[in-house]
Motif scaffolding. Structure first.
Motif, PDB file in Angstrom:
ATOM      1  N   ASP A   1       3.253  -0.614 -16.408  1.00 41.76           N
ATOM      2  CA  ASP A   1       3.304   0.848 -16.286  1.00 41.76           C
ATOM      3  C   ASP A   1       4.743   1.326 -16.054  1.00 41.76           C
ATOM      4  O   ASP A   1       5.331   1.055 -15.014  1.00 41.76           O
TER       5      ASP A   1
ATOM      6  N   GLN B   1       0.869  -1.193   0.000  1.00 39.86           N
ATOM      7  CA  GLN B   1       0.000   0.000   0.000  1.00 39.86           C
ATOM      8  C   GLN B   1       0.900   1.236   0.000  1.00 39.86           C
ATOM      9  O   GLN B   1       1.685   1.449   0.923  1.00 39.86           O
TER      10      GLN B   1
ATOM     11  N   ARG C   1       6.588   1.577 -11.841  1.00 37.87           N
ATOM     12  CA  ARG C   1       5.513   0.845 -11.191  1.00 37.87           C
ATOM     13  C   ARG C   1       5.550  -0.620 -11.618  1.00 37.87           C
ATOM     14  O   ARG C   1       5.285  -1.514 -10.807  1.00 37.87           O
TER      15      ARG C   1
ATOM     16  N   VAL D   1      -1.868   4.047  -3.816  1.00 33.64           N
ATOM     17  CA  VAL D   1      -1.624   3.115  -4.931  1.00 33.64           C
ATOM     18  C   VAL D   1      -1.441   1.723  -4.330  1.00 33.64           C
ATOM     19  O   VAL D   1      -0.621   1.530  -3.443  1.00 33.64           O
ATOM     20  N   ASN D   2      -2.272   0.768  -4.775  1.00 37.55           N
ATOM     21  CA  ASN D   2      -2.054  -0.625  -4.359  1.00 37.55           C
ATOM     22  C   ASN D   2      -1.230  -1.311  -5.438  1.00 37.55           C
ATOM     23  O   ASN D   2      -1.769  -1.722  -6.460  1.00 37.55           O
ATOM     24  N   ILE D   3       0.057  -1.429  -5.191  1.00 36.56           N
ATOM     25  CA  ILE D   3       1.004  -1.843  -6.233  1.00 36.56           C
ATOM     26  C   ILE D   3       0.769  -3.268  -6.694  1.00 36.56           C
ATOM     27  O   ILE D   3       1.166  -3.646  -7.792  1.00 36.56           O
TER      28      ILE D   3
ATOM     29  N   ILE E   1      -4.583   7.137 -10.056  1.00 41.09           N
ATOM     30  CA  ILE E   1      -3.274   7.022  -9.405  1.00 41.09           C
ATOM     31  C   ILE E   1      -2.750   5.618  -9.640  1.00 41.09           C
ATOM     32  O   ILE E   1      -1.867   5.159  -8.970  1.00 41.09           O
TER      33      ILE E   1
ATOM     34  N   THR F   1       0.591   8.373  -1.757  1.00 45.59           N
ATOM     35  CA  THR F   1       1.122   9.435  -2.620  1.00 45.59           C
ATOM     36  C   THR F   1       0.271  10.689  -2.415  1.00 45.59           C
ATOM     37  O   THR F   1      -0.817  10.625  -1.831  1.00 45.59           O
TER      38      THR F   1
ATOM     39  N   HIS G   1      -0.747  -2.306 -12.854  1.00 49.72           N
ATOM     40  CA  HIS G   1       0.581  -1.675 -12.823  1.00 49.72           C
ATOM     41  C   HIS G   1       1.631  -2.497 -13.567  1.00 49.72           C
ATOM     42  O   HIS G   1       2.767  -2.054 -13.732  1.00 49.72           O
TER      43      HIS G   1
ATOM     44  N   LEU H   1       5.987   5.748  -9.164  1.00 51.44           N
ATOM     45  CA  LEU H   1       4.813   5.837  -8.287  1.00 51.44           C
ATOM     46  C   LEU H   1       4.276   7.263  -8.283  1.00 51.44           C
ATOM     47  O   LEU H   1       3.066   7.492  -8.388  1.00 51.44           O
ATOM     48  N   ASP H   2       5.215   8.225  -8.145  1.00 52.33           N
ATOM     49  CA  ASP H   2       4.820   9.624  -8.051  1.00 52.33           C
ATOM     50  C   ASP H   2       5.905  10.457  -8.724  1.00 52.33           C
ATOM     51  O   ASP H   2       7.032  10.552  -8.225  1.00 52.33           O
TER      52      ASP H   2
ATOM     53  N   HIS I   1       5.663  -3.532  -9.021  1.00 52.65           N
ATOM     54  CA  HIS I   1       4.602  -4.544  -9.076  1.00 52.65           C
ATOM     55  C   HIS I   1       5.230  -5.948  -9.139  1.00 52.65           C
ATOM     56  O   HIS I   1       4.845  -6.852  -8.403  1.00 52.65           O
TER      57      HIS I   1
END
Ligand SMILES: CO[C@@H]1O[C@H](CNc2nc3cc4c(=O)[nH]c(N)nc4cc3[nH]2)[C@H]2OC(C)(C)O[C@@H]12
Length: 373
Positions: free
Chosen positions: A297, A279, A315, A287-289, A373, A282, A294, A301-302, A319
């Motif tokens: 992606d 978890q 990400r 974001v639940n990776i 997000i 951000t 993800h 993350l941010d 992930h």
């Protein structure tokens, strides 16, 4: 290098405050967030990495360390700072809360609590006097009174009885703590969500006299609305010239709301625990990776974050290593979460100092409203 413990209030904006706590082991910029280092480690983090996130102080736990490796062993090895290679301030919780939330077969009397270790079932006792002795052996800079934190919801009689026991234990804690220049003892306000009991508790603590004052008895499942309702009045009765520490809080918006209500210090397992469960907090939300979306992606993350996870990894990678249960996953996500929590604290310190905390809060909440997000 100061030999004493002191709190300097630098600026206020509404009820929010910013300042500095001076201790022999370094200064603590407030409002401050304390990473939780329960068993002499902030899980998945080297101490130098914890410092790199911007933390000035971390939290240790009497309950866990008295069971393993024991306070006496840590003392023989030079104290908790040397043991865990963290030379800045450490605050230790006093053990009562953890006994009630973790230990088995507990017996509560006026003297204290007896319980069985959740690790090996061995029998132990904690009293105000023993808690002060353990925290002294650990060498912590900020010692917490030994108290009792009632589970909510509870009826008023139970809350009053528990609060008054904690106030008697606060007096015994102060007596046992003695006079220790450079070390601080914080009292803990109790009283559940009851305004009259919160005031009674604050008055009792001020009568005894402490170097700082915690708001205890919250973040025990009451929910944010009830917690904020309590924080709308509970800190008001605490001395303005001493630090106020809200125990066990919390999510980013809990932290911001608490600072807006006059809180100076907080601690919570959330950023580190969430770092291990994928978890990620951000500025635009969580974001639940582990989510499959993800997997391809390439973005960080941010984009606006300068932590190692956001600077060097996609990400997709985060992930992958989460789904593969690789150790680097917990390391990177914990680092990011702690970095983000400290970024929130720095943002609030700057905004309160500049008198722009209202605008800062508006921007904080507006960013979180965005989806994607
Ligand atoms: C989000 O983390 C969960 O929420 C709890 C944190 N909430 C909390 N409220 C507290 C109150 C007191 C108190 O009144 N007195 C003393 N001495 N220490 C305290 C420590 C506290 N921490 C974590 O504790 C568990 C493990 C139940 O889940 C975590």
């Amino acid at each position: 290098m100061t030999e004493r413990f002191s709190f300097e209030l630098k600026a206020t904006d509404g009820k929010a405050r910013t300042g500095v706590i001076n201790t022999p082991r370094g200064e603590i910029r407030t409002p401050a967030f304390m990473p939780v280092g329960t068993a002499a480690t902030v899980k998945a983090m080297m101490p130098e990495s914890v410092r790199a996130t911007g933390a000035d102080i971390l939290l240790g736990n009497t309950y866990h360390l008295m069971l393993r490796p024991t306070a006496e062993r840590i003392d023989r090895l030079g104290g908790l700072h040397k043991f865990m290679n963290w030379d800045r301030p450490i605050l230790t919780d006093s053990g009562g809360f953890q006994v009630m939330s973790l230990a088995g077969l507990r017996k509560l009397t006026e003297k204290g609590v007896t319980f069985k270790s959740h690790i090996d079932g061995s029998k132990h006792e904690l009293t105000p006097e023993r808690s002060m002795e353990i925290q002294k052996l650990l060498g912590s800079d900020i010692v917490m009174c030994f108290d009792e934190c009632p589970a909510l919801p509870a009826d008023r009689d139970r809350i009053a009885e528990s609060m008054r026991l904690s106030m008697r234990w606060a007096a015994r804690s102060k007596e046992a703590f003695g006079d220790r220049p450079g070390h601080a003892l914080f009292g803990i306000q109790q009283g559940g969500l009851e305004a009259d009991f919160r005031e009674e508790s604050a008055e009792a603590l001020k009568e005894i006299g402490f170097d700082g004052y915690a708001v205890g008895g919250l973040a025990v499942g009451e929910g944010q609305e009830a917690m904020f309702g309590c924080l709308d009045h509970a800190p008001d009765h605490l001395p303005k010239d001493k630090p106020r520490y809200l125990m066990g809080v919390g999510k980013p918006d809990d932290i911001v709301g608490a600072v807006a209500r006059g809180i100076d210090m907080m601690d919570c397992v959330l950023p580190s625990r969430s770092g291990r469960t994928g978890q990620v907090f951000t500025r635009r939300g969580v974001v639940n990776i582990k989510n499959a979306r993800h997997a391809d992606d390439p973005r960080p993350l941010d984009e606006a974050c300068s932590c190692p996870a956001c600077s060097n990894y996609s990400r997709a990678y985060l992930h992958h290593v989460y789904r593969s249960n690789e150790m680097i996953s917990g390391m990177l996500l914990t680092w990011h979460n702690l970095h983000y929590f400290q970024e929130i604290m720095q943002g609030m310190r700057d905004a309160i100092g500049a008198g722009t905390f209202e605008d800062w809060q508006a921007e904080f909440h507006a960013q979180r409203a965005q989806g994607d997000i």
